[in-house]
Design a protein around this motif. Structure first.
Motif, PDB file in Angstrom:
ATOM      1  N   THR A 108       0.846  -1.188   0.000  1.00  0.00           N
ATOM      2  CA  THR A 108       0.000   0.000   0.000  1.00  0.00           C
ATOM      3  C   THR A 108       0.883   1.239   0.000  1.00  0.00           C
ATOM      4  OG1 THR A 108      -1.825  -1.086   1.184  1.00  0.00           O
ATOM      5  CG2 THR A 108      -1.726   1.307   1.301  1.00  0.00           C
ATOM      6  N   VAL A 109       0.613   2.165  -0.906  1.00  0.00           N
ATOM      7  CA  VAL A 109       1.377   3.415  -0.961  1.00  0.00           C
ATOM      8  C   VAL A 109       0.810   4.378   0.075  1.00  0.00           C
ATOM      9  CG1 VAL A 109       2.025   5.394  -2.375  1.00  0.00           C
ATOM     10  CG2 VAL A 109       1.891   3.112  -3.401  1.00  0.00           C
ATOM     11  N   MET A 110       1.644   4.783   1.031  1.00  0.00           N
ATOM     12  CA  MET A 110       1.201   5.723   2.060  1.00  0.00           C
ATOM     13  C   MET A 110       1.931   7.047   1.884  1.00  0.00           C
ATOM     14  SD  MET A 110       1.196   5.435   6.260  1.00  0.00           S
ATOM     15  CE  MET A 110      -0.200   4.296   6.312  1.00  0.00           C
ATOM     16  N   GLN A 111       1.184   8.115   1.700  1.00  0.00           N
ATOM     17  CA  GLN A 111       1.742   9.454   1.583  1.00  0.00           C
ATOM     18  C   GLN A 111       1.431  10.231   2.854  1.00  0.00           C
ATOM     19  OE1 GLN A 111       0.221  11.288  -1.973  1.00  0.00           O
ATOM     20  NE2 GLN A 111       0.920   9.639  -3.316  1.00  0.00           N
ATOM     21  N   ILE A 112       2.468  10.806   3.459  1.00  0.00           N
ATOM     22  CA  ILE A 112       2.310  11.547   4.714  1.00  0.00           C
ATOM     23  C   ILE A 112       2.721  12.993   4.480  1.00  0.00           C
ATOM     24  CG2 ILE A 112       2.954  11.714   7.137  1.00  0.00           C
ATOM     25  CD1 ILE A 112       3.635   8.743   7.066  1.00  0.00           C
ATOM     26  N   ASP A 113       1.788  13.891   4.683  1.00  0.00           N
ATOM     27  CA  ASP A 113       2.024  15.321   4.484  1.00  0.00           C
ATOM     28  C   ASP A 113       1.707  16.031   5.792  1.00  0.00           C
ATOM     29  OD1 ASP A 113       2.349  17.891   3.562  1.00  0.00           O
ATOM     30  OD2 ASP A 113       0.450  17.940   2.459  1.00  0.00           O
ATOM     31  N   ILE A 145      -8.221  -4.763  -1.302  1.00  0.00           N
ATOM     32  CA  ILE A 145      -8.174  -4.391  -2.720  1.00  0.00           C
ATOM     33  C   ILE A 145      -7.256  -5.342  -3.480  1.00  0.00           C
ATOM     34  CG2 ILE A 145      -7.503  -2.588  -4.352  1.00  0.00           C
ATOM     35  CD1 ILE A 145      -8.182  -0.535  -2.200  1.00  0.00           C
ATOM     36  N   ASN A 146      -7.744  -5.888  -4.589  1.00  0.00           N
ATOM     37  CA  ASN A 146      -6.967  -6.858  -5.365  1.00  0.00           C
ATOM     38  C   ASN A 146      -6.642  -6.399  -6.780  1.00  0.00           C
ATOM     39  OD1 ASN A 146      -6.945  -8.911  -3.295  1.00  0.00           O
ATOM     40  ND2 ASN A 146      -9.105  -9.279  -3.783  1.00  0.00           N
ATOM     41  N   ASP A 147      -7.501  -5.575  -7.372  1.00  0.00           N
ATOM     42  CA  ASP A 147      -7.345  -5.284  -8.799  1.00  0.00           C
ATOM     43  C   ASP A 147      -7.086  -3.815  -9.108  1.00  0.00           C
ATOM     44  OD1 ASP A 147      -9.798  -4.460  -7.980  1.00  0.00           O
ATOM     45  OD2 ASP A 147     -10.910  -5.276  -9.679  1.00  0.00           O
ATOM     46  N   LYS A 148      -6.755  -3.023  -8.101  1.00  0.00           N
ATOM     47  CA  LYS A 148      -6.403  -1.621  -8.353  1.00  0.00           C
ATOM     48  C   LYS A 148      -5.435  -1.144  -7.272  1.00  0.00           C
ATOM     49  CE  LYS A 148     -10.747  -0.192  -6.144  1.00  0.00           C
ATOM     50  NZ  LYS A 148     -12.007   0.559  -6.336  1.00  0.00           N
ATOM     51  N   GLU A 149      -4.969   0.070  -7.420  1.00  0.00           N
ATOM     52  CA  GLU A 149      -3.922   0.584  -6.535  1.00  0.00           C
ATOM     53  C   GLU A 149      -4.424   0.737  -5.096  1.00  0.00           C
ATOM     54  OE1 GLU A 149      -0.771   4.340  -6.187  1.00  0.00           O
ATOM     55  OE2 GLU A 149      -2.471   4.426  -7.577  1.00  0.00           O
ATOM     56  N   ARG A 150      -3.567   0.318  -4.174  1.00  0.00           N
ATOM     57  CA  ARG A 150      -3.828   0.528  -2.751  1.00  0.00           C
ATOM     58  C   ARG A 150      -3.114   1.809  -2.316  1.00  0.00           C
ATOM     59  NH1 ARG A 150      -2.472  -5.472  -0.189  1.00  0.00           N
ATOM     60  NH2 ARG A 150      -4.165  -6.634  -1.227  1.00  0.00           N
ATOM     61  N   TRP A 151      -3.829   2.722  -1.690  1.00  0.00           N
ATOM     62  CA  TRP A 151      -3.175   3.957  -1.252  1.00  0.00           C
ATOM     63  C   TRP A 151      -3.854   4.548  -0.014  1.00  0.00           C
ATOM     64  CZ3 TRP A 151      -6.448   8.075  -1.059  1.00  0.00           C
ATOM     65  CH2 TRP A 151      -7.562   8.079  -1.916  1.00  0.00           C
ATOM     66  N   ILE A 152      -3.033   5.243   0.770  1.00  0.00           N
ATOM     67  CA  ILE A 152      -3.500   5.980   1.945  1.00  0.00           C
ATOM     68  C   ILE A 152      -2.805   7.330   1.938  1.00  0.00           C
ATOM     69  CG2 ILE A 152      -3.560   6.086   4.475  1.00  0.00           C
ATOM     70  CD1 ILE A 152      -3.438   3.011   4.479  1.00  0.00           C
ATOM     71  N   LYS A 153      -3.556   8.400   2.136  1.00  0.00           N
ATOM     72  CA  LYS A 153      -2.990   9.738   2.194  1.00  0.00           C
ATOM     73  C   LYS A 153      -3.310  10.369   3.548  1.00  0.00           C
ATOM     74  CE  LYS A 153      -3.393  10.463  -2.803  1.00  0.00           C
ATOM     75  NZ  LYS A 153      -3.981  11.288  -3.891  1.00  0.00           N
ATOM     76  N   ILE A 154      -2.270  10.853   4.198  1.00  0.00           N
ATOM     77  CA  ILE A 154      -2.409  11.449   5.532  1.00  0.00           C
ATOM     78  C   ILE A 154      -1.966  12.904   5.471  1.00  0.00           C
ATOM     79  CG2 ILE A 154      -1.696  11.336   7.945  1.00  0.00           C
ATOM     80  CD1 ILE A 154      -0.900   8.365   7.325  1.00  0.00           C
ATOM     81  N   LYS A 155      -2.812  13.789   5.934  1.00  0.00           N
ATOM     82  CA  LYS A 155      -2.455  15.206   5.998  1.00  0.00           C
ATOM     83  C   LYS A 155      -2.732  15.716   7.409  1.00  0.00           C
ATOM     84  CE  LYS A 155      -3.540  17.914   2.576  1.00  0.00           C
ATOM     85  NZ  LYS A 155      -4.325  18.757   1.619  1.00  0.00           N
ATOM     86  N   ILE A 156      -1.712  16.301   8.032  1.00  0.00           N
ATOM     87  CA  ILE A 156      -1.863  16.885   9.371  1.00  0.00           C
ATOM     88  C   ILE A 156      -1.260  18.279   9.304  1.00  0.00           C
ATOM     89  CG2 ILE A 156      -1.488  16.610  11.848  1.00  0.00           C
ATOM     90  CD1 ILE A 156      -0.787  13.668  11.284  1.00  0.00           C
ATOM     91  N   LYS A 157      -2.079  19.290   9.348  1.00  0.00           N
ATOM     92  CA  LYS A 157      -1.626  20.665   9.186  1.00  0.00           C
ATOM     93  C   LYS A 157      -2.266  21.573  10.242  1.00  0.00           C
ATOM     94  CE  LYS A 157       0.766  20.107   5.311  1.00  0.00           C
ATOM     95  NZ  LYS A 157       2.192  20.452   5.152  1.00  0.00           N
TER      96      LYS A 157
END
Length: 228
Positions: A108-113, A145-157
C-alpha cells in the motif's frame, strides 16, 4: 440511587483502566517491532533483549505505572535509530513510522504530508486511540483491494489556531452504513465499533469537528480541532 451511581462509576473506571492498558501494550508492541528491525539491519543495541524482557514482565504483572516510566526512559533512545520526524511528537511519529512500514508490507502506498508542531492537544493514549484506529481501518480497507492501486494519504496541518487532520484511503467497495455509522465486516465488529466511538469521543472532548465523505472508490475522514 446511590448504588446505581456507584455501579456506573465503577464501569467508567474500568473502561479508563482498559484504555490505558491498551495504550501501554500498543507502545510495547511498537517498540518490540522496532527492535526486530534493528536486529535485521545488524545494528544491535546492547542489552536490548533485557529491556524487552523487562517490558514484558511489567505487562504480565500489570504494573502500569512502572511500565509507563520504563517506556518513557527507553523510547527516546530507540527513536534515534532510523526514525523519521513527521510532527515532533514522539508518540505520533512512532505511530506514523510503524503504520508506514505496515503499509509497505501489504503493498500500500502511504503518503504523509505534515509539519512539526510545538504542541498537540492530545495525550499519548489519545494519539494511539485516534490515529491507531483511523490508520488501522485504512490499512484494513486497502488490504481488501486486489485489482487496483492501494493507497493511503495522511495530511496533518495547522492553520492559525486550527489543527486539521485528513486521512483518505482507497476502497474495494462502499462500506456498509446504518444511520451514518460504519458497520464492520469483521467478526469482532463490536471492537471495531468501539474504535470509531473512541475516535468520536476524543474529538468531542476537544470540541472538534469529525466528518467523513464516502466516494465510489475512496473514503476521507476529516477532523478539525482548536490547537493554540
Amino acid at each position: 440511587m446511590l448504588d446505581t451511581w456507584e455501579a456506573e462509576h465503577q464501569v467508567l473506571i474500568s473502561q479508563l483502566e482498559e484504555q490505558e492498558k491498551h495504550a501501554l501494550q500498543t507502545k510495547v508492541k511498537v517498540l518490540e517491532e522496532r527492535y526486530q528491525e534493528m536486529l535485521k539491519s545488524r545494528k544491535v543495541v546492547h542489552d536490548m533483549k533485557n529491556h524487552i524482557l523487562a517490558l514484558k514482565n511489567y505487562d504480565q504483572e500489570q504494573n502500569w505505572p512502572g511500565l509507563h516510566e520504563y517506556l518513557n526512559e527507553l523510547s527516546n533512545d530507540m527513536l534515534e535509530y532510523n526514525f523519521h520526524v513527521w510532527t515532533g511528537n514522539h508518540m505520533l511519529d512512532m505511530i506514523l513510522n510503524q503504520k508506514e512500514k505496515d503499509a509497505q508490507n501489504q503493498n500500500t502506498v502511504m503518503q504523509i504530508d505534515t509539519e512539526v508542531f510545538s504542541t498537540l492537544p492530545f495525550t499519548d493514549r489519545e494519539i494511539i486511540s485516534l490515529f491507531g484506529n483511523l490508520l488501522d481501518n485504512a490499512l484494513e480497507a486497502c488490504e481488501k483491494i486486489n485489482d487496483k492501486e492501494r493507497w493511503i494519504k495522511i495530511k496533518i496541518k495547522k492553520k492559525n489556531l486550527l489543527l486539521y487532520i485528513e486521512i483518505a484511503n482507497a476502497l474495494e467497495e462502499m462500506p456498509k452504513q446504518i444511520q451514518k455509522e460504519f458497520v464492520s465486516n469483521k467478526k469482532d465488529n463490536g471492537l471495531h465499533g468501539y474504535g470509531m466511538k473512541n475516535i468520536q469521543d476524543i474529538v468531542k472532548k476537544y470540541d472538534g469537528i469529525f466528518e467523513y465523505k464516502v466516494y465510489e472508490d475512496h473514503l476521507i475522514f476529516m477532523i478539525s480541532i482548536y490547537n493554540n
